[in-house]
Design a protein around this motif. Structure first.
Motif, PDB file in Angstrom:
ATOM      1  N   TRP A  57       1.097  -1.362   0.220  1.00 55.86           N
ATOM      2  CA  TRP A  57       0.180  -0.182  -0.123  1.00 55.86           C
ATOM      3  C   TRP A  57       0.735   1.167  -0.251  1.00 55.86           C
ATOM      4  O   TRP A  57       1.858   1.006   1.083  1.00 55.86           O
ATOM      5  CB  TRP A  57      -1.177   0.082   1.523  1.00 55.86           C
ATOM      6  CG  TRP A  57      -1.222  -1.349   1.571  1.00 55.86           C
ATOM      7  CD1 TRP A  57      -0.942  -2.373   2.058  1.00 55.86           C
ATOM      8  CD2 TRP A  57      -2.921  -1.424   0.624  1.00 55.86           C
ATOM      9  NE1 TRP A  57      -2.354  -3.454   1.859  1.00 55.86           N
ATOM     10  CE2 TRP A  57      -3.401  -2.485   1.358  1.00 55.86           C
ATOM     11  CE3 TRP A  57      -4.197  -0.528   0.559  1.00 55.86           C
ATOM     12  CZ2 TRP A  57      -4.640  -3.438   1.344  1.00 55.86           C
ATOM     13  CZ3 TRP A  57      -5.291  -1.450   0.482  1.00 55.86           C
ATOM     14  CH2 TRP A  57      -5.704  -2.160   0.699  1.00 55.86           C
ATOM     15  N   ILE A  74       0.895   5.558  -0.405  1.00 53.80           N
ATOM     16  CA  ILE A  74       0.517   6.966  -0.429  1.00 53.80           C
ATOM     17  C   ILE A  74       1.347   7.939  -0.492  1.00 53.80           C
ATOM     18  O   ILE A  74       2.307   7.761  -0.398  1.00 53.80           O
ATOM     19  CB  ILE A  74      -0.001   6.941   0.282  1.00 53.80           C
ATOM     20  CG1 ILE A  74      -1.414   5.727   1.012  1.00 53.80           C
ATOM     21  CG2 ILE A  74      -1.121   8.460   1.122  1.00 53.80           C
ATOM     22  CD1 ILE A  74      -1.860   6.002   2.846  1.00 53.80           C
ATOM     23  N   TYR A 102       1.148   9.191  -6.823  1.00 54.17           N
ATOM     24  CA  TYR A 102       0.857   8.019  -7.712  1.00 54.17           C
ATOM     25  C   TYR A 102       0.965   7.807  -8.531  1.00 54.17           C
ATOM     26  O   TYR A 102       1.663   5.909  -8.490  1.00 54.17           O
ATOM     27  CB  TYR A 102      -0.300   7.948  -7.081  1.00 54.17           C
ATOM     28  CG  TYR A 102      -1.414   8.856  -7.074  1.00 54.17           C
ATOM     29  CD1 TYR A 102      -2.320   7.935  -8.925  1.00 54.17           C
ATOM     30  CD2 TYR A 102      -2.022  10.036  -7.415  1.00 54.17           C
ATOM     31  CE1 TYR A 102      -2.950   8.943  -9.277  1.00 54.17           C
ATOM     32  CE2 TYR A 102      -2.644  11.037  -8.099  1.00 54.17           C
ATOM     33  CZ  TYR A 102      -3.154   9.879  -8.973  1.00 54.17           C
ATOM     34  OH  TYR A 102      -4.324  11.046  -9.276  1.00 54.17           O
ATOM     35  N   TYR A 133      -6.011   1.597  -8.341  1.00 52.81           N
ATOM     36  CA  TYR A 133      -5.729   2.967  -7.461  1.00 52.81           C
ATOM     37  C   TYR A 133      -7.408   3.288  -6.725  1.00 52.81           C
ATOM     38  O   TYR A 133      -8.103   3.308  -7.121  1.00 52.81           O
ATOM     39  CB  TYR A 133      -5.197   4.060  -8.489  1.00 52.81           C
ATOM     40  CG  TYR A 133      -4.288   4.245  -9.365  1.00 52.81           C
ATOM     41  CD1 TYR A 133      -3.065   4.472  -8.462  1.00 52.81           C
ATOM     42  CD2 TYR A 133      -4.425   4.770 -10.976  1.00 52.81           C
ATOM     43  CE1 TYR A 133      -1.719   4.582  -9.356  1.00 52.81           C
ATOM     44  CE2 TYR A 133      -3.131   4.049 -11.485  1.00 52.81           C
ATOM     45  CZ  TYR A 133      -1.854   4.642 -10.830  1.00 52.81           C
ATOM     46  OH  TYR A 133      -0.997   4.575 -11.411  1.00 52.81           O
ATOM     47  N   GLY A 182      -8.974   7.818  -0.514  1.00 49.60           N
ATOM     48  CA  GLY A 182      -7.989   7.606  -0.305  1.00 49.60           C
ATOM     49  C   GLY A 182      -8.925   8.725   0.766  1.00 49.60           C
ATOM     50  O   GLY A 182      -8.828   9.738   0.464  1.00 49.60           O
ATOM     51  N   LYS A 189      -6.718  11.555  -1.023  1.00 50.62           N
ATOM     52  CA  LYS A 189      -5.313  10.734  -1.344  1.00 50.62           C
ATOM     53  C   LYS A 189      -6.198   9.570  -1.760  1.00 50.62           C
ATOM     54  O   LYS A 189      -6.982   8.692  -2.880  1.00 50.62           O
ATOM     55  CB  LYS A 189      -4.413  10.137  -0.336  1.00 50.62           C
ATOM     56  CG  LYS A 189      -4.907  11.273   1.140  1.00 50.62           C
ATOM     57  CD  LYS A 189      -3.093  11.805   0.314  1.00 50.62           C
ATOM     58  CE  LYS A 189      -3.145  12.645   2.311  1.00 50.62           C
ATOM     59  NZ  LYS A 189      -1.120  13.082   2.203  1.00 50.62           N
ATOM     60  N   VAL A 216      -4.240   5.852  -3.492  1.00 47.96           N
ATOM     61  CA  VAL A 216      -3.864   5.115  -3.213  1.00 47.96           C
ATOM     62  C   VAL A 216      -3.114   4.160  -3.801  1.00 47.96           C
ATOM     63  O   VAL A 216      -4.071   3.249  -4.512  1.00 47.96           O
ATOM     64  CB  VAL A 216      -4.340   4.051  -1.037  1.00 47.96           C
ATOM     65  CG1 VAL A 216      -3.865   3.107  -0.876  1.00 47.96           C
ATOM     66  CG2 VAL A 216      -5.261   5.559  -0.497  1.00 47.96           C
TER      67      VAL A 216
END
Length: 298
Positions: A216, A218, A222, A239, A242, A251, A253
């Motif tokens: 995972w 963050i 990305y 993707y 979050g 976000k 992730v």
């Protein structure tokens, strides 16, 4: 007669049982696993007075004290757990367990006259534990069990404040401790080594040597990281959306599944593109479906 709804038909079809090929495969591997456990017991451990844990360990002690066949005790002592498993866990599991225990009992009976492969106690302990662990691991991986202890622990877990693993551990410490009074304390200590070796081998067999890991990530970068994982590792990424609990910021992730050998390269990719990125890696016992197959990389 009214026609059955499509959703109900699908559910009935789903629960009709395993296909013949899957039943044959399961039967074959449970047979192989049970035979391997029998070999580990009768060719390595039992002749050197080293025992296993669980119902098998109790059977070895009773066989030594009463002079009856080990296979007879293994079968008789596990019968109550077969009925418990049938009612509480399921028909397929119970029948797979009964088949495995029957094969194990017959194997130990047939191999009992065969002399020990080695009289070196340490070699017998280590290799006996490995072979036994491989056998048990194969049986568990294909939906069966060779010892009623697991069934007892699953049921006791519902009423006791302990995990299944802790209950099995307490039970086996008691059995391995009892071996000290029957075979001597040095044999009890060797039995503990055999149990540990078998336990770790079972994990390897169930999870596989090529252990998978989930990652995972963050990061504000990305997209670059995701493209780099695709290009340099050949692994697909997903993707996820979050939200930071503290900042409330949205976000992205990145989620991907890699092998143990690819972990270092993944970390290198993330660090090269964003040193401040959050990265969490966890072990996965099994991966099915999706697009886990590795793509070509250049």
């Amino acid at each position: 007669m009214t026609e059955m709804p499509l959703e109900v038909q699908r559910e009935i079809k789903k629960h009709q049982g395993l296909s013949k090929s899957k039943i044959l495969k399961r039967t074959l591997f449970i047979f192989i696993g049970a035979v391997l456990m029998g070999v580990g017991l009768e060719i390595f451990l039992v002749p050197n007075q080293v025992i296993d844990g669980g119902i098998v360990g109790i059977s070895i002690i009773l066989s030594h004290l009463l002079g009856w066949k080990l296979g007879l005790f293994i079968f008789i002592l596990n019968i109550p757990f077969f009925f418990i498993g049938y009612k509480q866990i399921g028909k397929t599991f119970a029948l797979s367990t009964l088949f495995g225990i029957t094969v194990l009992s017959i194997t130990t009976t047939l191999l009992h006259p065969v002399p020990a492969f080695t009289e070196d106690i340490l070699l017998a302990t280590v290799f006996g534990g490995i072979i036994l662990g491989v056998g048990v691991g194969i049986v568990i991986r294909y939906g069966g069990s060779l010892d009623g202890t697991e069934i007892l622990a699953i049921l006791a877990n519902k009423r006791l404040p302990f995990s299944v693993g802790e209950i099995i551990m307490f039970f086996n410490i008691f059995i391995l401790g009892s071996a000290g009074f029957v075979f001597g304390w040095n044999r009890a200590m060797y039995s503990l080594i055999a149990y540990f070796v078998a336990f770790k081998t079972i994990d390897v067999v169930i999870e596989g040597l090529d252990e998978s890991k989930s990652a995972w990530i963050i990061s504000e970068h990305y997209q670059e990281i995701g493209e780099a994982i695709l290009a340099r590792l050949g692994r697909g990424v997903t993707y996820l959306n979050g939200e930071g609990a503290y900042t409330g910021d949205n976000k992205k992730v990145i989620f991907c599944v890699i092998t143990r050998l690819e972990e270092a390269k993944l970390k290198s990719i993330v660090e090269d593109l964003d040193e401040s990125a959050f990265l969490a890696v966890a072990n996965i016992a099994e991966v099915r479906g999706g697009r886990f197959k590795k793509k070509d990389i250049h």
